[in-house]
Design a protein around this motif. Structure first.
Motif, short mmCIF file in Angstrom:
data_model
loop_
_atom_site.label_atom_id
_atom_site.label_comp_id
_atom_site.label_asym_id
_atom_site.label_seq_id
_atom_site.Cartn_x
_atom_site.Cartn_y
_atom_site.Cartn_z
N ASP A 293 -3.40 3.13 7.55
CA ASP A 293 -2.59 3.31 6.35
C ASP A 293 -1.18 2.79 6.63
O ASP A 293 -0.26 3.55 6.92
N SER B 15 -3.32 -4.81 -1.20
CA SER B 15 -3.44 -3.44 -1.70
C SER B 15 -4.74 -3.24 -2.45
O SER B 15 -5.40 -2.19 -2.33
N GLY B 16 -5.16 -4.24 -3.21
CA GLY B 16 -6.44 -4.14 -3.92
C GLY B 16 -7.61 -4.10 -2.97
O GLY B 16 -8.57 -3.34 -3.17
N TYR B 17 -7.53 -4.87 -1.90
CA TYR B 17 -8.58 -4.85 -0.88
C TYR B 17 -8.66 -3.48 -0.21
O TYR B 17 -9.75 -2.94 -0.02
N ALA B 18 -7.50 -2.92 0.14
CA ALA B 18 -7.48 -1.61 0.79
C ALA B 18 -8.06 -0.53 -0.12
O ALA B 18 -8.82 0.34 0.33
N ARG B 19 -7.71 -0.57 -1.41
CA ARG B 19 -8.24 0.43 -2.35
C ARG B 19 -9.75 0.30 -2.48
O ARG B 19 -10.46 1.30 -2.53
N GLU B 20 -10.24 -0.94 -2.54
CA GLU B 20 -11.68 -1.17 -2.65
C GLU B 20 -12.42 -0.62 -1.44
O GLU B 20 -13.47 0.01 -1.58
N ARG B 21 -11.87 -0.83 -0.25
CA ARG B 21 -12.51 -0.32 0.96
C ARG B 21 -12.51 1.21 0.99
O ARG B 21 -13.48 1.82 1.42
N ARG B 22 -11.44 1.83 0.51
CA ARG B 22 -11.38 3.30 0.47
C ARG B 22 -12.43 3.85 -0.49
O ARG B 22 -13.09 4.86 -0.21
N ARG B 23 -12.59 3.18 -1.62
CA ARG B 23 -13.60 3.63 -2.59
C ARG B 23 -15.00 3.51 -2.00
O ARG B 23 -15.84 4.41 -2.17
#
Length: 306
Positions: A261, A292-300
Motif C-alpha cells: 500500500d 490506482s485503477g490496477y491496484a483497486r482491481e487487484r484488491r477486488r
C-alpha cells in the motif's frame, strides 16, 4: 550480483503445482486445448511424442523435462498413428489414480508426471514475453528428484506443507530454466543470458531498475559499441534493450501495487520515474489502466477469492 531468472520466478510468486501421473501403452493419443496456466511434463520411464501447436514435434524420453510458459494446444501420444482424444486437465485434477491412455493391459510404454503451475501474480504474460514457447531439458536428474519431492509432499498433510511446496516449485522452475540450452533457444531471456556480454547488461538492469539507463551506458557495461550492442541485444532477446527495461520496470510496479500500500510517487521512484504523472502515463500506456485503477482491481479480486 543479481539473478534475472530467480527474480523473474520470485516476481511471479509460484504458489503451488498441480501434478498428475500419466501413462500410455499401445496406440494412444490425447489433445489438450490451449490452457490458462504454465504447464510442465517430466518423463520418468519410456518415451512418447509431444507436438505443441506451432513447434516441431519432440521425441521425449526418460529424464526429459518440458516447460510450456503459455501452454498452447498440444498433442501427447505414442508412436503409432492415431486420432487423439480430447483431454481436460481440470476434469482429471481431482482423480487420485494414475491416468492411463491406450491399452490398459500390461506395462505402459511411458510414464510421466504432467501438470501446471499456479502463480499468485497476475503477470504470467511476462513468462511468454521473455521465454521460448517450449523449454526442453534433457538429462538433468535434479529435476526428476524435485518433481518426485513435489508429488510426495502434495499427497501429504504435514506441518509446513504449503511453504515447502512453494519453495520446491520455485527451485524446480529455476533449475529447469538454468538447465535449458540458452545458446540454441529462440529469442528471449534465456538466449540473452547465454551471451556473456549481454548477460552483464541484463544483470545491471535488474540490479538497479530505477537508474536512468541509456543504451550507451548498457552497451558500455557489455563492452560493446552502441550499435553493436543494440543489434545483438534485439536479436538475442527479441526486443530492444529499453523495451526490455520497460517490461521489467512495469512488472516490478505491478508487483508493488498488488502487494504493498504505497503512494504512487513511491512506486514511481522505485522503478525509475521522476514523477507520479510520468509514471502513471507510462503505466497506463503499457498496462491499459492507471496504477490506482490496477491496484483497486487487484484488491477486488483478492477479496472475491477470500
Amino acid at each position: 550480483m543479481s539473478d534475472p531468472l530467480a527474480e523473474l520466478i520470485a516476481l511471479l510468486r509460484p504458489s503451488r503445482v498441480v501434478g498428475k501421473s500419466i501413462s500410455g501403452a499401445g496406440r494412444w493419443g490425447v489433445r489438450y486445448s490451449p490452457f490458462g496456466y504454465p504447464g510442465f511434463c517430466v518423463v520418468t520411464d519410456g518415451a512418447c511424442l509431444l507436438h505443441v501447436d506451432g513447434v516441431d514435434p519432440l521425441h521425449l524420453q526418460a529424464g526429459d523435462f518440458v516447460f510450456l510458459p503459455a501452454t498452447p494446444g498440444f498433442v501427447l501420444s505414442g508412436f503409432e498413428p492415431v486420432e487423439p482424444e480430447p483431454g481436460d486437465p481440470v476434469a482429471i485434477e481431482g482423480q487420485s489414480l494414475e491416468l492411463r491412455h491406450g491399452s490398459l493391459d500390461g506395462e505402459p510404454d511411458v510414464r510421466m508426471l504432467g501438470g501446471y503451475f499456479v502463480f499468485d501474480s497476475p503477470d504470467t504474460a511476462l513468462l511468454v514475453a521473455l521465454l521460448p514457447p517450449v523449454v526442453h531439458v534433457r538429462g538433468e536428474d535434479r529435476l526428476g528428484v524435485l518433481v518426485r519431492l513435489l508429488r510426495e509432499e502434495a499427497l501429504q498433510s504435514r506441518l509446513g506443507r504449503d511453504l515447502i511446496l512453494t519453495r520446491l516449485v520455485e527451485v524446480l522452475l529455476i533449475e529447469a530454466l538454468r538447465a535449458a540450452p540458452g545458446e540454441t533457444a529462440p529469442a528471449g531471456l534465456l538466449r540473452g543470458l547465454a551471451d556473456e556480454r549481454l548477460a552483464l547488461s541484463i544483470r545491471e538492469m535488474h540490479r538497479d531498475p530505477s537508474r536512468a539507463w541509456t543504451v550507451e551506458q548498457l552497451a558500455k557495461s557489455a563492452a560493446l559499441s552502441r550499435s553493436a550492442y543494440f543489434q545483438r541485444f534485439t536479436r538475442a532477446v527479441g526486443m530492444p534493450p529499453m523495451e526490455y527495461l520497460l517490461a521489467w520496470r512495469m512488472a516490478i510496479a505491478k508487483d508493488i501495487l498488488d502487494r504493498q500500500d504505497l503512494v504512487i510517487e513511491k512506486v514511481a521512484e522505485r522503478v525509475g520515474y521522476s514523477s507520479a504523472s510520468t509514471f502513471s502515463t507510462a503505466f497506463n500506456r503499457y498496462v491499459g489502466r492507471s496504477p490506482s485503477g490496477y491496484a483497486r482491481e487487484r484488491r477486488r479480486l483478492r477479496a472475491c477469492v477470500a
